[in-house]
Enzyme design. Structure first.
Site, PDB file in Angstrom:
ATOM      1  N   SER A 108       0.837  -1.215   0.000  1.00 21.89           N
ATOM      2  CA  SER A 108       0.000   0.000   0.000  1.00 21.89           C
ATOM      3  C   SER A 108       0.865   1.255   0.000  1.00 21.89           C
ATOM      4  O   SER A 108       1.890   1.324   0.674  1.00 21.89           O
ATOM      5  CB  SER A 108      -0.895  -0.002   1.246  1.00 21.89           C
ATOM      6  OG  SER A 108      -1.470   1.275   1.433  1.00 21.89           O
ATOM      7  N   TYR A 131      -1.888   5.977  -4.557  1.00 23.82           N
ATOM      8  CA  TYR A 131      -2.949   6.970  -4.465  1.00 23.82           C
ATOM      9  C   TYR A 131      -2.430   8.233  -5.123  1.00 23.82           C
ATOM     10  O   TYR A 131      -1.255   8.584  -4.934  1.00 23.82           O
ATOM     11  CB  TYR A 131      -3.296   7.273  -3.004  1.00 23.82           C
ATOM     12  CG  TYR A 131      -4.234   6.265  -2.389  1.00 23.82           C
ATOM     13  CD1 TYR A 131      -5.383   5.854  -3.046  1.00 23.82           C
ATOM     14  CD2 TYR A 131      -3.978   5.736  -1.133  1.00 23.82           C
ATOM     15  CE1 TYR A 131      -6.252   4.934  -2.476  1.00 23.82           C
ATOM     16  CE2 TYR A 131      -4.845   4.816  -0.552  1.00 23.82           C
ATOM     17  CZ  TYR A 131      -5.972   4.421  -1.233  1.00 23.82           C
ATOM     18  OH  TYR A 131      -6.839   3.515  -0.673  1.00 23.82           O
ATOM     19  N   THR A 157      -5.278   3.015  -7.454  1.00 23.92           N
ATOM     20  CA  THR A 157      -6.596   2.795  -6.857  1.00 23.92           C
ATOM     21  C   THR A 157      -7.499   3.965  -7.208  1.00 23.92           C
ATOM     22  O   THR A 157      -7.171   5.116  -6.922  1.00 23.92           O
ATOM     23  CB  THR A 157      -6.460   2.627  -5.328  1.00 23.92           C
ATOM     24  OG1 THR A 157      -5.628   1.500  -5.096  1.00 23.92           O
ATOM     25  CG2 THR A 157      -7.799   2.416  -4.654  1.00 23.92           C
ATOM     26  N   LYS A 229      -7.338  -0.293 -10.120  1.00 20.68           N
ATOM     27  CA  LYS A 229      -8.032  -1.070  -9.077  1.00 20.68           C
ATOM     28  C   LYS A 229      -9.301  -0.348  -8.655  1.00 20.68           C
ATOM     29  O   LYS A 229      -9.235   0.814  -8.234  1.00 20.68           O
ATOM     30  CB  LYS A 229      -7.103  -1.229  -7.871  1.00 20.68           C
ATOM     31  CG  LYS A 229      -7.709  -1.898  -6.640  1.00 20.68           C
ATOM     32  CD  LYS A 229      -6.650  -2.183  -5.599  1.00 20.68           C
ATOM     33  CE  LYS A 229      -7.174  -2.850  -4.363  1.00 20.68           C
ATOM     34  NZ  LYS A 229      -7.736  -1.902  -3.384  1.00 20.68           N
ATOM     35  N   HIS A 253     -12.924  -2.134  -2.824  1.00 17.10           N
ATOM     36  CA  HIS A 253     -12.080  -1.658  -1.724  1.00 17.10           C
ATOM     37  C   HIS A 253     -12.463  -2.355  -0.416  1.00 17.10           C
ATOM     38  O   HIS A 253     -12.492  -1.742   0.654  1.00 17.10           O
ATOM     39  CB  HIS A 253     -12.227  -0.136  -1.592  1.00 17.10           C
ATOM     40  CG  HIS A 253     -11.018   0.570  -1.047  1.00 17.10           C
ATOM     41  ND1 HIS A 253     -10.247   1.424  -1.780  1.00 17.10           N
ATOM     42  CD2 HIS A 253     -10.441   0.550   0.183  1.00 17.10           C
ATOM     43  CE1 HIS A 253      -9.269   1.905  -1.035  1.00 17.10           C
ATOM     44  NE2 HIS A 253      -9.361   1.381   0.168  1.00 17.10           N
TER      45      HIS A 253
HETATM   46  C1  LIG Z   1      -7.495  -2.262   6.601  1.00 18.55           C
HETATM   47  C2  LIG Z   1      -7.550  -2.086   5.113  1.00 18.55           C
HETATM   48  C3  LIG Z   1      -6.733  -1.156   4.519  1.00 18.55           C
HETATM   49  C4  LIG Z   1      -6.761  -0.993   3.137  1.00 18.55           C
HETATM   50  N1  LIG Z   1      -5.898  -0.126   2.562  1.00 18.55           N
HETATM   51  C5  LIG Z   1      -5.879  -0.009   1.225  1.00 18.55           C
HETATM   52  C6  LIG Z   1      -4.938   0.832   0.600  1.00 18.55           C
HETATM   53  O1  LIG Z   1      -4.110   1.468   1.244  1.00 18.55           O
HETATM   54  N2  LIG Z   1      -4.984   0.913  -0.748  1.00 18.55           N
HETATM   55  C7  LIG Z   1      -5.879   0.220  -1.503  1.00 18.55           C
HETATM   56  O2  LIG Z   1      -5.890   0.330  -2.717  1.00 18.55           O
HETATM   57  N3  LIG Z   1      -6.769  -0.608  -0.938  1.00 18.55           N
HETATM   58  C8  LIG Z   1      -6.782  -0.741   0.410  1.00 18.55           C
HETATM   59  N4  LIG Z   1      -7.658  -1.605   0.975  1.00 18.55           N
HETATM   60  C9  LIG Z   1      -8.518  -2.453   0.118  1.00 18.55           C
HETATM   61  C10 LIG Z   1      -7.816  -3.782  -0.223  1.00 18.55           C
HETATM   62  O3  LIG Z   1      -6.784  -3.575  -1.147  1.00 18.55           O
HETATM   63  C11 LIG Z   1      -8.770  -4.800  -0.843  1.00 18.55           C
HETATM   64  O4  LIG Z   1      -9.429  -4.212  -1.924  1.00 18.55           O
HETATM   65  C12 LIG Z   1      -9.803  -5.363   0.144  1.00 18.55           C
HETATM   66  O5  LIG Z   1      -9.275  -5.455   1.440  1.00 18.55           O
HETATM   67  C13 LIG Z   1     -10.263  -6.739  -0.307  1.00 18.55           C
HETATM   68  O6  LIG Z   1     -11.273  -7.206   0.476  1.00 18.55           O
HETATM   69  P1  LIG Z   1     -11.089  -8.235   1.715  1.00 18.55           P
HETATM   70  O7  LIG Z   1     -10.545  -7.428   2.848  1.00 18.55           O
HETATM   71  O8  LIG Z   1     -12.474  -8.693   1.939  1.00 18.55           O
HETATM   72  O9  LIG Z   1     -10.148  -9.327   1.269  1.00 18.55           O
HETATM   73  C14 LIG Z   1      -7.659  -1.769   2.365  1.00 18.55           C
HETATM   74  C15 LIG Z   1      -8.483  -2.691   2.969  1.00 18.55           C
HETATM   75  C16 LIG Z   1      -8.433  -2.865   4.334  1.00 18.55           C
HETATM   76  C17 LIG Z   1      -9.329  -3.901   4.967  1.00 18.55           C
HETATM   77  C1  LIG Z   2      -4.707   6.595   4.292  1.00 20.47           C
HETATM   78  C2  LIG Z   2      -4.971   5.170   4.547  1.00 20.47           C
HETATM   79  C3  LIG Z   2      -5.864   4.650   3.506  1.00 20.47           C
HETATM   80  C4  LIG Z   2      -5.918   3.176   3.528  1.00 20.47           C
HETATM   81  C5  LIG Z   2      -7.140   2.703   2.846  1.00 20.47           C
HETATM   82  O1  LIG Z   2      -7.258   2.775   1.663  1.00 20.47           O
HETATM   83  C6  LIG Z   2      -8.195   2.148   3.617  1.00 20.47           C
HETATM   84  O2  LIG Z   2      -8.191   2.253   4.838  1.00 20.47           O
HETATM   85  O3  LIG Z   2      -9.126   1.590   2.998  1.00 20.47           O
END
Ligand SMILES: Cc1cc2nc3c(=O)[nH]c(=O)nc-3n(C[C@H](O)[C@H](O)[C@H](O)COP(=O)(O)O)c2cc1C
Ligand SMILES: CCCCC(=O)C(=O)O
Length: 364
Positions: A108, A131, A157, A229, A253
């Protein structure tokens, strides 16, 4: 919990026990009513697997290639932010577990360890999630650092022009934990004293004007393949092909952005049909079992990405926890392939699954 976890869902319970409430709520939460959060998981359950019998399954090979990189299975680590809220070793532990299990990791943009630290601590194939900030120079600098440090692709993303409304974070007054890649580049000032500071910070820094024409800009600042994404419709999949991205991630997401957006597994197939094999399609959201991985592959995904289970593994048991989570999913996929009569990932076809829609058509 009594005894060791036997599936990845049980890691969530362990993570809840291990973490302060604010951290656990940040990881587990979704947007608003959390309708899509539940649907991401439930929609997989509505798909049945149609096994083939009397196939020689004495050898199962789950390996595949993603963007030309060989990997032990079609399971990748999704980009999730702020791993030091899960464990003091942060993304370094996650990356080491990825390397040990020959799994591709997407790091990330909002990681707690720098991309340089992650790059130097393991030899896993790594992609970098981006991002785009209002300060385009910040994003440009970080893309260059990722490229210099051996990341193999940029995943931009696009489902978060603004931050989703995560009510648990609002109640907890979620803080802005340090984001290591931004240290010395842009400040993390507190911009709100109400609700989620993280949400206020993200809204203040992210470029909500990002649009299709900017993909050309992104491609112009890097030699790496660019994946997009957050695609959920065939219209956007076609546009993504048109603007020349190298791959698509079907994602909502992890249901943290637009509540009532569709469960990803329900729209995967329309995206795959629109793309017509021109570029790879990955999917994430709600994958909790090897059977889910199998279903996603049967509906046309080249691979799946795993978000929360990885973070729960990290929270409960650090690097070993992430390894266990990945290995559990891989073992379950291998067993599913054997019981369904598929020796390689190429053998998994659309005819190996049946959706509610298919079942309805069979009846009429
Ligand atoms: C705690 C957390 C933080 C995330 N941070 C990001 C991120 O920084 N960038 C991003 O593109 N997606 C982020 N996502 C989305 C994940 O990349 C992904 O799309 C998602 O977690 C998939 O679903 P799942 O948690 O059910 O496996 C985040 C998801 C979670 C749960
Ligand atoms: C600045 C942190 C963003 C992480 C993210 O994408 C999320 O929490 O879903």
């Amino acid at each position: 919990m009594a005894g060791e976890p036997v599936n990845v869902n049980e890691f969530e319970e362990l993570a809840k026990e291990a973490l302060p409430k604010m951290n656990y709520d940040y990881f587990s939460g979704g947007a608003e009513d959390e309708y899509t959060l539940k649907e991401n998981v439930e929609a997989f359950k509505r798909i049945s697997i149609q096994p083939r019998i009397l196939v020689d399954v004495s050898k199962i090979n789950m390996s595949t290639t993603i963007l030309g990189y060989k990997t032990s299975s079609p399971i990748m680590i999704a980009p999730t932010g702020l791993h030091k809220l899960a464990h003091p070793a942060g993304e370094i532990a996650t990356a080491r577990a990825a390397a040990a299990s020959d799994t591709i990791m997407a790091l990330s943009f909002a990681s707690s360890c720098t991309l340089e630290e992650v790059a130097s601590s393991c030899n896993a194939v790594r992609f970098f999630q981006l991002y785009v900030y209002k300060r385009r120079d910040v994003s440009e600098l970080i893309v260059q650092r990722a490229e210099r440090n051996g990341f193999k692709a940029i995943i931009v993303t696009v489902d978060a022009p603004r931050f989703g409304r995560r009510e648990a974070d609002i109640k907890n007054k979620m803080i802005i934990p340090p984001m290591a890649n931004l240290k010395g580049v842009i400040s993390h000032e507190v911009v709100s004293d109400k609700g989620s500071e993280l949400q206020a910070y993200v809204s203040a820094t992210k470029d909500a004007s990002l649009s299709w024409k900017d993909i050309a800009w992104l491609k112009s600042i890097t030699n790496l393949p660019v994946l997009i994404k957050g695609v959920l419709t065939s219209e956007d999949a076609l546009k993504a092909v048109e603007v020349g991205v190298s791959g698509i991630v079907v994602s909502n997401h992890g249901a943290r952005q637009l509540d009532y957006s569709p469960a990803t597994i329900t729209v995967l197939e329309e995206v795959v049909s629109a793309v017509q094999g021109k570029i790879p399609v990955l999917v994430d959201g709600g994958v909790r079992r090897g059977t889910d991985v199998f279903k996603a592959l049967a509906r046309g995904a080249q691979a799946v990405m795993i978000g929360r289970p990885v973070v729960y593994g990290l929270s409960a048991k650090g690097e070993n926890g992430v390894k266990t989570v990945i290995n559990m999913l891989k073992d379950e996929l291998e067993l599913t392939m054997a019981l369904a009569g598929c020796c390689t990932v190429k053998d998994i076809t659309r005819q190996h699954v049946r959706t509610e829609h298919d079942r309805h058509r069979c009846r009429i």
